[in-house]
Design a protein around this motif. Structure first.
Motif, PDB file in Angstrom:
ATOM      1  N   MET A  83     -11.369  57.240   1.999  1.00 33.81           N
ATOM      2  CA  MET A  83      -9.836  57.120   1.005  1.00 33.81           C
ATOM      3  C   MET A  83      -9.401  57.911   0.273  1.00 33.81           C
ATOM      4  O   MET A  83      -9.959  58.466  -0.752  1.00 33.81           O
ATOM      5  CB  MET A  83     -10.484  55.659  -0.025  1.00 33.81           C
ATOM      6  N   ARG A  84      -8.525  57.787   0.256  1.00 26.43           N
ATOM      7  CA  ARG A  84      -7.639  58.923  -0.737  1.00 26.43           C
ATOM      8  C   ARG A  84      -6.965  57.969  -2.249  1.00 26.43           C
ATOM      9  O   ARG A  84      -6.454  56.536  -2.084  1.00 26.43           O
ATOM     10  CB  ARG A  84      -5.769  58.692   0.006  1.00 26.43           C
ATOM     11  N   ILE A  85      -7.572  58.481  -3.158  1.00 24.65           N
ATOM     12  CA  ILE A  85      -7.181  58.261  -4.922  1.00 24.65           C
ATOM     13  C   ILE A  85      -6.478  59.089  -5.308  1.00 24.65           C
ATOM     14  O   ILE A  85      -6.076  60.450  -5.323  1.00 24.65           O
ATOM     15  CB  ILE A  85      -8.631  58.187  -5.108  1.00 24.65           C
TER      16      ILE A  85
ATOM     17  N   LEU B  37     -16.436  62.486  -6.408  1.00 28.95           N
ATOM     18  CA  LEU B  37     -15.976  61.434  -4.964  1.00 28.95           C
ATOM     19  C   LEU B  37     -15.377  62.406  -3.772  1.00 28.95           C
ATOM     20  O   LEU B  37     -15.250  61.857  -2.608  1.00 28.95           O
ATOM     21  CB  LEU B  37     -13.818  61.022  -5.843  1.00 28.95           C
TER      22      LEU B  37
ATOM     23  N   HIS C 267     -14.068  61.350  -0.114  1.00 29.53           N
ATOM     24  CA  HIS C 267     -12.465  60.551  -0.059  1.00 29.53           C
ATOM     25  C   HIS C 267     -11.189  61.748  -1.144  1.00 29.53           C
ATOM     26  O   HIS C 267     -12.030  62.895  -1.156  1.00 29.53           O
ATOM     27  CB  HIS C 267     -12.520  60.563  -1.723  1.00 29.53           C
ATOM     28  N   GLU C 268     -10.408  61.968  -0.572  1.00 26.27           N
ATOM     29  CA  GLU C 268      -9.448  62.530  -0.792  1.00 26.27           C
ATOM     30  C   GLU C 268      -8.806  62.289  -1.766  1.00 26.27           C
ATOM     31  O   GLU C 268      -8.069  60.746  -2.116  1.00 26.27           O
ATOM     32  CB  GLU C 268      -8.355  62.664   0.400  1.00 26.27           C
TER      33      GLU C 268
ATOM     34  N   THR D  39     -16.256  54.894  -7.831  1.00 23.58           N
ATOM     35  CA  THR D  39     -17.394  54.456  -6.093  1.00 23.58           C
ATOM     36  C   THR D  39     -17.324  53.422  -6.306  1.00 23.58           C
ATOM     37  O   THR D  39     -16.955  53.447  -4.479  1.00 23.58           O
ATOM     38  CB  THR D  39     -18.360  55.590  -7.313  1.00 23.58           C
TER      39      THR D  39
ATOM     40  N   ALA E 292     -13.999  53.111  -4.259  1.00 20.57           N
ATOM     41  CA  ALA E 292     -13.459  53.786  -3.303  1.00 20.57           C
ATOM     42  C   ALA E 292     -13.905  53.611  -1.941  1.00 20.57           C
ATOM     43  O   ALA E 292     -13.620  53.885  -0.872  1.00 20.57           O
ATOM     44  CB  ALA E 292     -13.810  54.763  -3.873  1.00 20.57           C
TER      45      ALA E 292
END
Length: 371
Positions: A1-3, A26, A31-32, A319, A322
């Motif tokens: 997922m993009r965060i 993350l 994740h990105e 978390t 995400a």
């Protein structure tokens, strides 16, 4: 997922929603992480520390355009145009902020509020660390504004040999209030705490002994204690709702000249009738001969400490989100209670009750009608 982690824009807001340590956790989960340039600078967390942790440094629009957006404070009006049909996790205090509630509904944002994430025992795990800090700061800021140089009564909270300390009245014995009280007691104040809950008052009496006087809350008791106070700290919280007004304008007008009031509940609309939000740049206003402090992001004054405390508490929930917000709320009732808006509707009962003209999800409406 993009965060995405945007830079905070509220006046003197020095906190950031994620530390480099959190970014590393993350990123290690696949994740990105997209951190807006300079987002952590005011908390002394430079961009290169985020990059070393595996995050990318991006523009404002890129951070806001992520699948999951993490903030500290609620979006301000200048950020409403950046809202999207993505997931937002931050403090919202929506029951006291109709324009933001409407903007989130219009944007279709799935918005979770730190202040309504609530576990079964009623505790608020993400609000608590900020309430601790705000409570301690309330006493320090109140003492500062009591100085003659600041227009106050010229009373030192600790007093002096042979001279009593300031009379400090704390209204509300919850997390923020109990820490404001502890700070006042530790500084040598003549301390009073007022609360509706007699069991809570008894617990505070056991903690502080004869260094504090406990008072059961009634309108007459509040008026009596406020009129005798040098410093009044309002720490009244009804989770998710607007704060009740417990001190009237008439009472404020009759307080001691040079007295100070600090309203910790200002994010929820304030618990003094005279309260209105102020900023760190211009923290107080005068009503009669009383100074009123209503800074809406008090922990921003200690950004390094507050960022560390908040990020430690929020990371497990981040978390979980995400991994997919629907799965996260199905697995965690506390996080499910944090959901305020989704798919163009209000999902939190107290917000639906506060703004009945906004579209609301049927379960939220039924919960409101059952109250």
């Amino acid at each position: 997922m993009r965060i995405g982690i945007p830079r905070e824009t509220k006046n003197r807001e020095t906190r950031v929603a994620l530390t480099p340590e959190g970014a590393r956790a993350l990123a290690d989960d696949g994740h990105e992480v997209l951190v807006e340039r300079g987002a952590g600078a005011a908390a002394f967390l430079p961009d290169d520390e985020y990059e070393a942790a595996g995050a990318s440094i991006v523009s404002t629009s890129e951070a806001w355009g992520a699948d999951l957006v993490l903030k500290v404070k609620e979006p301000v009006e200048g950020e409403y145009g950046l809202l999207r049909a993505n997931v937002l996790f931050t403090f919202l205090h929506l029951a006291a902020n109709e324009p933001l509630a409407a903007a989130l509904v219009q944007a279709g944002t799935t918005a979770f509020s730190y202040d309504t994430v609530q576990v079964e025992d009623g505790s608020l795990p993400l609000l608590t660390p900020m309430s601790v800090i705000a409570g301690r700061l309330a006493t320090l800021e109140g003492g500062h504004h009591l100085l003659s140089s600041q227009g106050g009564r010229g009373v030192l909270i600790s007093g002096a040999p042979g001279v009593a300390g300031a009379r400090v009245v704390v209204i509300g014995g919850g997390v923020a209030g109990s820490h404001a009280l502890a700070q006042a007691v530790g500084m040598g104040a003549d301390a009073v705490v007022i609360d509706l809950d007699e069991a809570r008052l008894a617990a505070l009496a056991r903690t502080h002994g004869d260094r504090v006087r406990t008072v059961v809350s009634t309108p007459a008791a509040i008026e009596r204690e406020v009129l005798a106070a040098d410093l009044v700290i309002g720490a009244v919280l009804v989770p998710g709702h607007r704060a009740p007004k417990v001190v009237s304008r008439d009472t404020v007008m009759r307080m001691r000249p040079g007295a100070v009031m600090v309203d910790i509940a200002i994010d929820q609309g304030g618990c003094f009738e005279v309260s209105r939000p102020t900023t760190h740049d211009d923290p107080v206003f005068t009503v009669g001969e009383v100074q009123v402090y209503c800074v809406a992001n008090m922990p921003g004054a200690v950004g390094a400490t507050a960022t560390a405390a908040l990020a430690h508490a929020t990371l497990p929930y981040i978390t979980a989100l995400a991994g997919g917000w629907e799965r996260a709320v199905a697995a965690d009732g506390a996080l499910a209670r944090g959901l305020n808006t989704d798919a163009g509707t209000v999902r939190y009962p107290a917000v639906a009750q506060a703004f009945p003209h906004l579209p609301a999800d049927p379960p939220a409406v039924r919960a409101v009608e059952a109250e």
